[in-house]
Design an enzyme around this catalytic site. Structure first.
Site, PDB file in Angstrom:
ATOM      1  N   GLU A  21       0.841  -1.078  -0.335  1.00 34.36           N
ATOM      2  CA  GLU A  21      -0.103  -0.524   0.533  1.00 34.36           C
ATOM      3  C   GLU A  21       0.889   1.576  -0.166  1.00 34.36           C
ATOM      4  OE1 GLU A  21      -3.845  -0.441   2.414  1.00 34.36           O
ATOM      5  OE2 GLU A  21      -1.969  -1.225   2.985  1.00 34.36           O
ATOM      6  N   TYR A  53     -13.074  27.175   0.186  1.00 36.90           N
ATOM      7  CA  TYR A  53     -13.173  25.567  -0.547  1.00 36.90           C
ATOM      8  C   TYR A  53     -12.242  24.851  -1.058  1.00 36.90           C
ATOM      9  CZ  TYR A  53     -17.125  27.260  -3.262  1.00 36.90           C
ATOM     10  OH  TYR A  53     -17.993  27.326  -3.879  1.00 36.90           O
ATOM     11  N   GLU A  73      -5.822   6.073  10.831  1.00 36.37           N
ATOM     12  CA  GLU A  73      -6.355   7.214  11.631  1.00 36.37           C
ATOM     13  C   GLU A  73      -5.512   8.232  11.040  1.00 36.37           C
ATOM     14  OE1 GLU A  73      -7.890   2.834  12.294  1.00 36.37           O
ATOM     15  OE2 GLU A  73      -6.577   3.283  11.359  1.00 36.37           O
ATOM     16  N   LYS A  99     -11.508   4.188   2.446  1.00 35.38           N
ATOM     17  CA  LYS A  99     -10.608   3.450   1.206  1.00 35.38           C
ATOM     18  C   LYS A  99     -11.747   2.559   0.533  1.00 35.38           C
ATOM     19  CE  LYS A  99      -6.167   0.989   2.938  1.00 35.38           C
ATOM     20  NZ  LYS A  99      -5.653   0.685   4.024  1.00 35.38           N
TER      21      LYS A  99
END
Length: 119
Positions: A21, A53, A73, A99
């Protein structure tokens, strides 16, 4: 308090527990909710009385692209911290990081982290 919602921010990044990953990378999708006072912007119609934004979207995409953490996290917390540091107007931020293609055998769902931080 008023909110701005930014949904479906996609970016390719290299965060993940598995070594592949961090080498091959993967797509992440981020939704952001920003709490701030929009009363003045509602009267003046001036962008300086709100938050642009576009800058938040760019910040989220850049954080996902350039970060290399083991845990999603940690990536989610990093995005929230970066947003709070980027604007004094934002009093609270919620970041939902997904994910979509988790490399878990026989699992076709997605994994999401939902984190809220206050100033």
């Amino acid at each position: 308090m008023d909110c701005i919602h930014l949904t479906g921010i996609r970016s390719y990044g290299y965060t993940g527990y598995l070594a592949e990953e961090q080498v091959l990378g993967q797509w992440f999708e981020v939704d952001v909710r920003l709490w701030l006072d929009l009363a003045k912007a509602g009267q003046t119609d001036a962008i300086e009385d709100t938050i642009d934004y576009r800058s938040i979207i760019s910040l989220v995409q850049n954080t996902v692209k350039t970060s290399k953490f083991a845990l999603v996290e940690r990536l989610t917390a990093s995005i929230a911290d970066s947003i709070l540091a980027s604007s004094d107007r934002v009093t609270q931020v919620q970041v939902i990081l997904s994910k979509p293609a988790a490399p878990i055998p026989d699992f076709g769902g997605k994994i999401s982290i939902d984190l809220t931080k206050k100033r």
